[in-house]
Design a protein around this motif. Sequence first.
Motif, PDB file in Angstrom:
ATOM      1  N   VAL A  23      23.951 -12.953  32.497  1.00 18.89           N
ATOM      2  CA  VAL A  23      24.963 -12.197  31.760  1.00 18.89           C
ATOM      3  C   VAL A  23      24.346 -10.948  31.145  1.00 18.89           C
ATOM      4  N   TYR A  24      23.170 -11.112  30.530  1.00 12.07           N
ATOM      5  CA  TYR A  24      22.559  -9.944  29.891  1.00 12.07           C
ATOM      6  C   TYR A  24      22.119  -8.915  30.929  1.00 12.07           C
ATOM      7  N   GLN A  25      21.713  -9.364  32.101  1.00 15.05           N
ATOM      8  CA  GLN A  25      21.378  -8.408  33.158  1.00 15.05           C
ATOM      9  C   GLN A  25      22.579  -7.507  33.463  1.00 15.05           C
ATOM     10  N   GLY A  26      23.767  -8.095  33.527  1.00 14.85           N
ATOM     11  CA  GLY A  26      24.958  -7.287  33.749  1.00 14.85           C
ATOM     12  C   GLY A  26      25.239  -6.359  32.591  1.00 14.85           C
ATOM     13  N   ILE A  27      25.029  -6.834  31.379  1.00 15.36           N
ATOM     14  CA  ILE A  27      25.205  -5.996  30.192  1.00 15.36           C
ATOM     15  C   ILE A  27      24.239  -4.820  30.215  1.00 15.36           C
TER      16      ILE A  27
ATOM     17  N   ARG B  44      22.976  -3.304  32.756  1.00 13.03           N
ATOM     18  CA  ARG B  44      23.426  -2.300  33.727  1.00 13.03           C
ATOM     19  C   ARG B  44      24.610  -1.509  33.180  1.00 13.03           C
ATOM     20  N   GLU B  45      25.548  -2.190  32.556  1.00 13.03           N
ATOM     21  CA  GLU B  45      26.750  -1.522  32.054  1.00 13.03           C
ATOM     22  C   GLU B  45      26.438  -0.561  30.918  1.00 13.03           C
ATOM     23  N   HIS B  46      25.509  -0.939  30.038  1.00  9.89           N
ATOM     24  CA  HIS B  46      25.218  -0.142  28.845  1.00  9.89           C
ATOM     25  C   HIS B  46      23.940   0.678  28.964  1.00  9.89           C
ATOM     26  N   GLY B  47      23.275   0.624  30.090  1.00 11.70           N
ATOM     27  CA  GLY B  47      22.087   1.431  30.296  1.00 11.70           C
ATOM     28  C   GLY B  47      20.929   1.062  29.387  1.00 11.70           C
ATOM     29  N   ILE B  48      20.715  -0.225  29.173  1.00 16.31           N
ATOM     30  CA  ILE B  48      19.653  -0.699  28.281  1.00 16.31           C
ATOM     31  C   ILE B  48      18.353  -0.838  29.074  1.00 16.31           C
ATOM     32  N   GLU B  49      17.359  -0.013  28.734  1.00 21.37           N
ATOM     33  CA  GLU B  49      16.103   0.007  29.483  1.00 21.37           C
ATOM     34  C   GLU B  49      15.194  -1.179  29.157  1.00 21.37           C
ATOM     35  N   ARG B  50      15.024  -1.457  27.884  1.00 18.97           N
ATOM     36  CA  ARG B  50      14.128  -2.527  27.436  1.00 18.97           C
ATOM     37  C   ARG B  50      14.846  -3.367  26.389  1.00 18.97           C
ATOM     38  N   ALA B  51      14.361  -4.580  26.215  1.00 22.19           N
ATOM     39  CA  ALA B  51      14.971  -5.473  25.235  1.00 22.19           C
ATOM     40  C   ALA B  51      13.882  -6.281  24.553  1.00 22.19           C
ATOM     41  N   LEU B  52      13.952  -6.348  23.234  1.00 19.01           N
ATOM     42  CA  LEU B  52      13.023  -7.145  22.451  1.00 19.01           C
ATOM     43  C   LEU B  52      13.671  -8.503  22.206  1.00 19.01           C
ATOM     44  N   VAL B  53      13.165  -9.519  22.884  1.00 17.89           N
ATOM     45  CA  VAL B  53      13.733 -10.864  22.790  1.00 17.89           C
ATOM     46  C   VAL B  53      12.979 -11.614  21.697  1.00 17.89           C
ATOM     47  N   ILE B  54      13.737 -12.165  20.762  1.00 17.36           N
ATOM     48  CA  ILE B  54      13.163 -12.781  19.570  1.00 17.36           C
ATOM     49  C   ILE B  54      13.070 -14.292  19.770  1.00 17.36           C
ATOM     50  N   GLY B  55      11.861 -14.819  19.750  1.00 20.44           N
ATOM     51  CA  GLY B  55      11.671 -16.248  19.891  1.00 20.44           C
ATOM     52  C   GLY B  55      12.172 -17.004  18.678  1.00 20.44           C
ATOM     53  N   TYR B  56      12.686 -18.212  18.949  1.00 24.35           N
ATOM     54  CA  TYR B  56      13.146 -19.060  17.845  1.00 24.35           C
ATOM     55  C   TYR B  56      12.982 -20.531  18.214  1.00 24.35           C
TER      56      TYR B  56
ATOM     57  N   VAL C  93      32.287 -10.862  18.020  1.00 26.02           N
ATOM     58  CA  VAL C  93      32.729  -9.564  18.525  1.00 26.02           C
ATOM     59  C   VAL C  93      32.353  -9.448  19.999  1.00 26.02           C
ATOM     60  N   SER C  94      32.841  -8.423  20.658  1.00 28.65           N
ATOM     61  CA  SER C  94      32.419  -8.148  22.024  1.00 28.65           C
ATOM     62  C   SER C  94      31.058  -7.455  22.007  1.00 28.65           C
ATOM     63  N   PHE C  95      30.384  -7.450  23.150  1.00 27.02           N
ATOM     64  CA  PHE C  95      29.109  -6.744  23.195  1.00 27.02           C
ATOM     65  C   PHE C  95      29.313  -5.247  22.965  1.00 27.02           C
ATOM     66  N   ALA C  96      30.384  -4.686  23.522  1.00 29.15           N
ATOM     67  CA  ALA C  96      30.644  -3.261  23.323  1.00 29.15           C
ATOM     68  C   ALA C  96      30.774  -2.930  21.846  1.00 29.15           C
ATOM     69  N   GLN C  97      31.360  -3.826  21.068  1.00 26.80           N
ATOM     70  CA  GLN C  97      31.461  -3.606  19.625  1.00 26.80           C
ATOM     71  C   GLN C  97      30.098  -3.739  18.956  1.00 26.80           C
ATOM     72  N   ALA C  98      29.338  -4.738  19.363  1.00 31.62           N
ATOM     73  CA  ALA C  98      27.995  -4.899  18.801  1.00 31.62           C
ATOM     74  C   ALA C  98      27.114  -3.694  19.115  1.00 31.62           C
ATOM     75  N   ALA C  99      27.394  -3.034  20.220  1.00 31.28           N
ATOM     76  CA  ALA C  99      26.597  -1.878  20.635  1.00 31.28           C
ATOM     77  C   ALA C  99      27.024  -0.586  19.945  1.00 31.28           C
ATOM     78  N   ASP C 100      28.031  -0.668  19.090  1.00 30.83           N
ATOM     79  CA  ASP C 100      28.561   0.532  18.421  1.00 30.83           C
ATOM     80  C   ASP C 100      28.631   0.292  16.910  1.00 30.83           C
ATOM     81  N   PRO C 101      27.468   0.153  16.254  1.00 29.89           N
ATOM     82  CA  PRO C 101      27.470  -0.195  14.824  1.00 29.89           C
ATOM     83  C   PRO C 101      28.017   0.929  13.959  1.00 29.89           C
ATOM     84  N   ILE C 102      28.655   0.525  12.881  1.00 29.60           N
ATOM     85  CA  ILE C 102      29.238   1.477  11.951  1.00 29.60           C
ATOM     86  C   ILE C 102      28.149   2.287  11.259  1.00 29.60           C
ATOM     87  N   GLY C 103      28.461   3.532  10.938  1.00 36.97           N
ATOM     88  CA  GLY C 103      27.564   4.345  10.124  1.00 36.97           C
ATOM     89  C   GLY C 103      26.699   5.329  10.868  1.00 36.97           C
ATOM     90  N   LEU C 104      26.739   5.310  12.214  1.00 33.77           N
ATOM     91  CA  LEU C 104      25.858   6.193  12.979  1.00 33.77           C
ATOM     92  C   LEU C 104      26.567   7.421  13.532  1.00 33.77           C
TER      93      LEU C 104
END
Length: 281
Positions: free
Chosen positions: A31-35, A37-49, A242-253
């Motif tokens: 799913v994130y691979q598709g995200i 591609r859609e949002h043009g995300i080059e790198r991702a910092l994955v947080i271990g838990y 929320v949707s990913f598109a909403q998470a990708a558009d934070p308020i205040g920027l």
Amino acid sequence: MRRADAHLHLFADGYPGRYGHSPAGGDELAVYQGIRREHGIERALVIGYEGEPRFVGNNDHLARLTAAHDWIAAVAYVPPGGPVGGSGAENWLSAGFVGVAAYLADQAAADAFAGWMTRQASTLNRVKALVSLNATPTATTRLGPALAALDGCTVLFSHLGLPGEQAEAPTRDAARAVLAPLAGMARLPHVGVKISGLYAVSRPSHGFPHQAARPFVDLLLDTFGPRRLYWGSDFPPCLDHVSFAQAADPIGLDGLPVEGREAILGGNLLRALDRHAAATR
């Protein structure tokens, strides 16, 4: 614009979510691979838990993903007192992690982690590691000296510094009072904050664009500046709200100059990852 995600999770069996299954609706990596591609995300910092029994083994899962996908940069989960058995940061760095992550709910946890960090500072500084902290304001009050010693690292406080859920947007003074311990860290140039998890600040959590988070975002922009703020999606937990598109558009920027917005949405993280890569070649 180059985008990079400074906060997400990937679990082998999926994040259980509020309804007992992953809100991603399928294999989280796919799913994130598709995200990406859609949002043009080059790198991702994955947080271990691994802070709950059901998530034990997440570090091993992330080590395998990091070896297989060059877009993934992962930070290994470390308990507040350090790894079981007293092993050092070298173990995780040699496994391909770019740094470590900790979850600090109170002063006792912060004190324990600060002790471990102080012992590991030379190793973490040498590789310009990334250190991700989910730390409450109460815990943050105990971290100053230990974080000052990590002056070769990039230290990132997650989710606006965890100001807590707000029924409505706080006043500027109220927001400043809540985040006073985090604002005190602005004196350390290697410390930054993730613009992530805005849903957790707002009541209701699905109330995009999360106006209650706006005063905290504004305060962090004034205190740390755009070059020390990092956008993170908090995938997949965010999808319960929320949707990913909403998470990708934070308020205040929106009112920022283009260069400031681009720095927060990806440039800052990409530079931090490049520094780590150059130090470990």
